[in-house]
Design a protein around this motif. Structure first.
Motif, PDB file in Angstrom:
ATOM      1  N   GLU A 289     -69.125   2.099   3.450  1.00  0.00           N
ATOM      2  CA  GLU A 289     -69.589   1.859   2.083  1.00  0.00           C
ATOM      3  C   GLU A 289     -69.629   0.367   1.770  1.00  0.00           C
ATOM      4  O   GLU A 289     -70.562  -0.109   1.112  1.00  0.00           O
ATOM      5  N   ALA A 290     -68.623  -0.377   2.217  1.00  0.00           N
ATOM      6  CA  ALA A 290     -68.583  -1.815   1.959  1.00  0.00           C
ATOM      7  C   ALA A 290     -69.759  -2.522   2.628  1.00  0.00           C
ATOM      8  O   ALA A 290     -70.345  -3.439   2.044  1.00  0.00           O
ATOM      9  N   VAL A 291     -70.109  -2.102   3.824  1.00  0.00           N
ATOM     10  CA  VAL A 291     -71.260  -2.688   4.517  1.00  0.00           C
ATOM     11  C   VAL A 291     -72.540  -2.353   3.752  1.00  0.00           C
ATOM     12  O   VAL A 291     -73.390  -3.218   3.532  1.00  0.00           O
ATOM     13  N   ALA A 292     -72.668  -1.106   3.335  1.00  0.00           N
ATOM     14  CA  ALA A 292     -73.868  -0.684   2.605  1.00  0.00           C
ATOM     15  C   ALA A 292     -74.016  -1.441   1.288  1.00  0.00           C
ATOM     16  O   ALA A 292     -75.133  -1.735   0.854  1.00  0.00           O
ATOM     17  N   ASN A 293     -72.876  -1.783   0.656  1.00  0.00           N
ATOM     18  CA  ASN A 293     -72.904  -2.486  -0.626  1.00  0.00           C
ATOM     19  C   ASN A 293     -72.820  -4.006  -0.482  1.00  0.00           C
ATOM     20  O   ASN A 293     -72.720  -4.714  -1.483  1.00  0.00           O
ATOM     21  N   ASN A 294     -72.824  -4.484   0.769  1.00  0.00           N
ATOM     22  CA  ASN A 294     -72.717  -5.923   1.046  1.00  0.00           C
ATOM     23  C   ASN A 294     -71.472  -6.554   0.414  1.00  0.00           C
ATOM     24  O   ASN A 294     -71.520  -7.677  -0.081  1.00  0.00           O
ATOM     25  N   THR A 295     -70.362  -5.825   0.433  1.00  0.00           N
ATOM     26  CA  THR A 295     -69.116  -6.364  -0.118  1.00  0.00           C
ATOM     27  C   THR A 295     -68.134  -6.764   0.983  1.00  0.00           C
ATOM     28  O   THR A 295     -66.989  -7.084   0.693  1.00  0.00           O
ATOM     29  N   ILE A 296     -68.599  -6.741   2.228  1.00  0.00           N
ATOM     30  CA  ILE A 296     -67.791  -7.182   3.359  1.00  0.00           C
ATOM     31  C   ILE A 296     -68.724  -7.869   4.354  1.00  0.00           C
ATOM     32  O   ILE A 296     -69.875  -7.456   4.516  1.00  0.00           O
ATOM     33  N   ALA A 297     -68.219  -8.902   4.972  1.00  0.00           N
ATOM     34  CA  ALA A 297     -69.007  -9.588   5.994  1.00  0.00           C
ATOM     35  C   ALA A 297     -69.170  -8.683   7.208  1.00  0.00           C
ATOM     36  O   ALA A 297     -68.241  -7.938   7.564  1.00  0.00           O
ATOM     37  N   ALA A 298     -70.320  -8.732   7.824  1.00  0.00           N
ATOM     38  CA  ALA A 298     -70.593  -7.879   8.989  1.00  0.00           C
ATOM     39  C   ALA A 298     -69.576  -8.127  10.101  1.00  0.00           C
ATOM     40  O   ALA A 298     -69.098  -7.186  10.731  1.00  0.00           O
ATOM     41  N   GLY A 299     -69.220  -9.379  10.333  1.00  0.00           N
ATOM     42  CA  GLY A 299     -68.247  -9.702  11.382  1.00  0.00           C
ATOM     43  C   GLY A 299     -66.882  -9.097  11.107  1.00  0.00           C
ATOM     44  O   GLY A 299     -66.208  -8.603  12.017  1.00  0.00           O
ATOM     45  N   ALA A 300     -66.470  -9.118   9.838  1.00  0.00           N
ATOM     46  CA  ALA A 300     -65.186  -8.519   9.472  1.00  0.00           C
ATOM     47  C   ALA A 300     -65.227  -7.006   9.674  1.00  0.00           C
ATOM     48  O   ALA A 300     -64.287  -6.416  10.206  1.00  0.00           O
ATOM     49  N   ALA A 301     -66.323  -6.383   9.266  1.00  0.00           N
ATOM     50  CA  ALA A 301     -66.470  -4.937   9.433  1.00  0.00           C
ATOM     51  C   ALA A 301     -66.429  -4.560  10.908  1.00  0.00           C
ATOM     52  O   ALA A 301     -65.772  -3.587  11.299  1.00  0.00           O
ATOM     53  N   LYS A 302     -67.114  -5.347  11.731  1.00  0.00           N
ATOM     54  CA  LYS A 302     -67.126  -5.076  13.176  1.00  0.00           C
ATOM     55  C   LYS A 302     -65.716  -5.171  13.754  1.00  0.00           C
ATOM     56  O   LYS A 302     -65.313  -4.340  14.567  1.00  0.00           O
ATOM     57  N   GLY A 303     -64.964  -6.176  13.339  1.00  0.00           N
ATOM     58  CA  GLY A 303     -63.599  -6.349  13.839  1.00  0.00           C
ATOM     59  C   GLY A 303     -62.685  -5.219  13.424  1.00  0.00           C
ATOM     60  O   GLY A 303     -61.885  -4.720  14.227  1.00  0.00           O
ATOM     61  N   ILE A 304     -62.796  -4.801  12.184  1.00  0.00           N
ATOM     62  CA  ILE A 304     -61.958  -3.707  11.693  1.00  0.00           C
ATOM     63  C   ILE A 304     -62.286  -2.416  12.419  1.00  0.00           C
ATOM     64  O   ILE A 304     -61.397  -1.693  12.872  1.00  0.00           O
ATOM     65  N   ILE A 305     -63.563  -2.113  12.538  1.00  0.00           N
ATOM     66  CA  ILE A 305     -63.960  -0.866  13.210  1.00  0.00           C
ATOM     67  C   ILE A 305     -63.587  -0.901  14.686  1.00  0.00           C
ATOM     68  O   ILE A 305     -63.151   0.101  15.251  1.00  0.00           O
ATOM     69  N   TYR A 306     -63.715  -2.056  15.313  1.00  0.00           N
ATOM     70  CA  TYR A 306     -63.283  -2.185  16.709  1.00  0.00           C
ATOM     71  C   TYR A 306     -61.799  -1.807  16.825  1.00  0.00           C
ATOM     72  O   TYR A 306     -61.412  -1.056  17.725  1.00  0.00           O
TER      73      TYR A 306
END
Length: 86
Positions: A29-46
């Motif tokens: 949801e944060a990625v879809a709403n642009n409320t998190i940086a893509a790099g941060a999202a990738k790191g968390i999901i990793y």
């Protein structure tokens, strides 16, 4: 109305798979709403994928927990693939 409270750890001392599902959905949801940086999202999901992979690979993990974690892992891997295209 507040979301139903989920116990932090089960009787076996492990977090429920719902925590992981909530985390993955929150990041999606944060990625879809642009409320998190893509790099941060990738790191968390990793990190979520690595953690769940380790848990699923534990031979002492009870089957009922393994199936829940596997479902969360599948969802996290799908999001990881989606994020890799960003």
């Amino acid at each position: 109305m507040p979301k139903e409270t989920i116990e932090e750890l089960g009787l076996d001392g492990l977090p429920g798979h719902d925590y992981f599902l909530d985390a993955v959905n929150h990041i999606d949801e944060a990625v879809a709403n642009n409320t998190i940086a893509a790099g941060a999202a990738k790191g968390i999901i990793y990190s979520v994928v690595e953690t769940l992979g380790t848990m699923v690979g534990d031979p002492d993990l009870p089957a009922h927990l393994k199936s829940g974690y596997m479902g969360a892992l599948d969802l996290a891997v799908e999001l990881e693939a989606k994020l890799s295209k960003l």
